[in-house]
Design a protein around this motif. Structure first.
Motif, short mmCIF file in Angstrom:
data_model
loop_
_atom_site.label_atom_id
_atom_site.label_comp_id
_atom_site.label_asym_id
_atom_site.label_seq_id
_atom_site.Cartn_x
_atom_site.Cartn_y
_atom_site.Cartn_z
N LEU A 1 79.16 70.68 56.01
CA LEU A 1 78.17 71.62 56.52
C LEU A 1 78.90 72.80 57.13
O LEU A 1 79.05 72.92 58.34
N SER B 1 71.04 65.48 56.51
CA SER B 1 72.30 65.91 55.92
C SER B 1 73.11 64.73 55.38
O SER B 1 74.24 64.91 54.92
N GLN C 1 71.48 68.26 61.53
CA GLN C 1 72.56 67.36 61.17
C GLN C 1 72.13 65.92 61.49
O GLN C 1 71.61 65.65 62.57
#
Length: 324
Positions: free
Chosen positions: A35, A103, A281
């Motif tokens: 990410l 994620s 996240q």
């Protein structure tokens, strides 16, 4: 049988998780995902440089950080007696929710900041009746500052630290200032070091922005089912939390209030991620939801009901791994 294996703090449950986590990370090694963003906080920038050296570095670092996080989560909830009795349920839920999260197993700044956040939480709840409370609060603040060097929103945990102090001890202004000093110290020292080395300072606002990485949540049907499952776990956990709170003694209520303060801040951090990036996240929702949902699974009287819940979560995990 599945729930029973983790309902007590037996070594077998812990060892099973130690085997399960690396197995769940196999797809990540085959197709690594990071990410990334245009700007990183200093410690995350260092990791990003390392990730660019070899393809396997990012998933390996994410695996180690996840193992560290689940170990700290398991140890903290059992040693600090946040729940009615010791168990491995929180660690199990964390692993499952992380993999099926927005994620997935892709690594991001929060992945590496979370272990320091959990160490800070464990340290701050020691202030109850501790004559060395200032040292514990300074340590907690410093750990929060280190976590913020990976992902700036971790600095919000100062609020839950102050809330913990207010419910566990009588008010003293020094105990509110000391963690603030501890938090800013790593940030200021890092900024000074970057200045001496002639390196650019981190753009604090833009460091929160992350690029999108493909995950199972790109499939609408999976996103709806996973969202429903997480909300259901959160609601059931909240109701069980309220029931458990009423039966605790004063010290137990203080610890539960401290836990709730940290859960709320982590959820707010996850919502901030959704607001600025369109997703959060996984670790930012997996940790607080695991902490709260554990109350619900511990309250289940029929083990088969808990087994069904865990099997449904496992089905979502398999779906996420196949789609991610």
């Amino acid at each position: 049988m599945l729930l029973r294996s983790f309902r007590h703090d037996r070594p077998a449950g812990f060892l099973l998780l130690l085997v399960l986590v690396p197995l769940l990370w196999i797809p990540e090694f085959r197709d690594p995902g990071v990410l990334s963003g245009e700007v990183d906080m200093p410690l995350q920038a260092l990791l990003s440089w390392l990730f660019g050296q070899r393809e396997w570095v990012a998933p390996a670092a994410g695996l180690l950080a996840t193992l560290w996080t689940f170990y700290l989560l398991d140890r903290t909830v059992n040693e600090r007696e946040f729940h009615e009795r010791p168990s491995r349920i929180a660690a199990l839920l964390f692993v499952l929710l992380l993999v099926m999260g927005p994620s997935g197993t892709h690594v991001g700044p929060a992945t590496f900041g979370m272990p320091f956040a959990l160490m800070a939480m464990a340290r701050v709840v020691q202030v109850s009746g501790d004559s060395k409370a200032l040292a514990a609060l300074f340590d907690a603040g410093t750990l929060i500052g280190i976590a913020a060097l990976f992902h700036l929103p971790f600095a919000l945990l100062l609020v839950s630290t102050w809330a913990t102090v207010s419910v566990l001890r009588p008010f003293a202004w020094r105990e509110f200032v000391v963690p603030l000093i501890g938090c800013f110290l790593p940030l200021l020292l890092t900024g000074a070091l970057l200045h001496l080395l002639g390196m650019p300072q981190a753009d604090l606002v833009r460091s929160v922005l992350r690029d999108h990485v493909p995950s199972a949540w790109d499939e609408p049907r999976f996103a709806r089912l996973a969202s429903f499952g997480m909300v259901a776990l959160g609601v059931a956990g909240g109701l069980a939390y309220a029931s458990s709170y009423g039966g605790r003694v004063v010290r137990g209520k203080g610890l539960m209030a401290a836990l709730l303060a940290h859960v709320v801040i982590l959820v707010l951090m996850a919502l901030l991620g959704v607001l600025v990036n369109g997703y959060c996240q996984s670790v930012l929702i997996a940790v607080p939801l695991a902490l709260i949902a554990t109350y619900a699974l511990l309250a289940i009287r029929r083990n088969w009901v808990g087994d069904v819940v865990l099997l449904l979560l496992l089905a979502l995990v398999v779906w996420a791994l196949r789609s991610g």
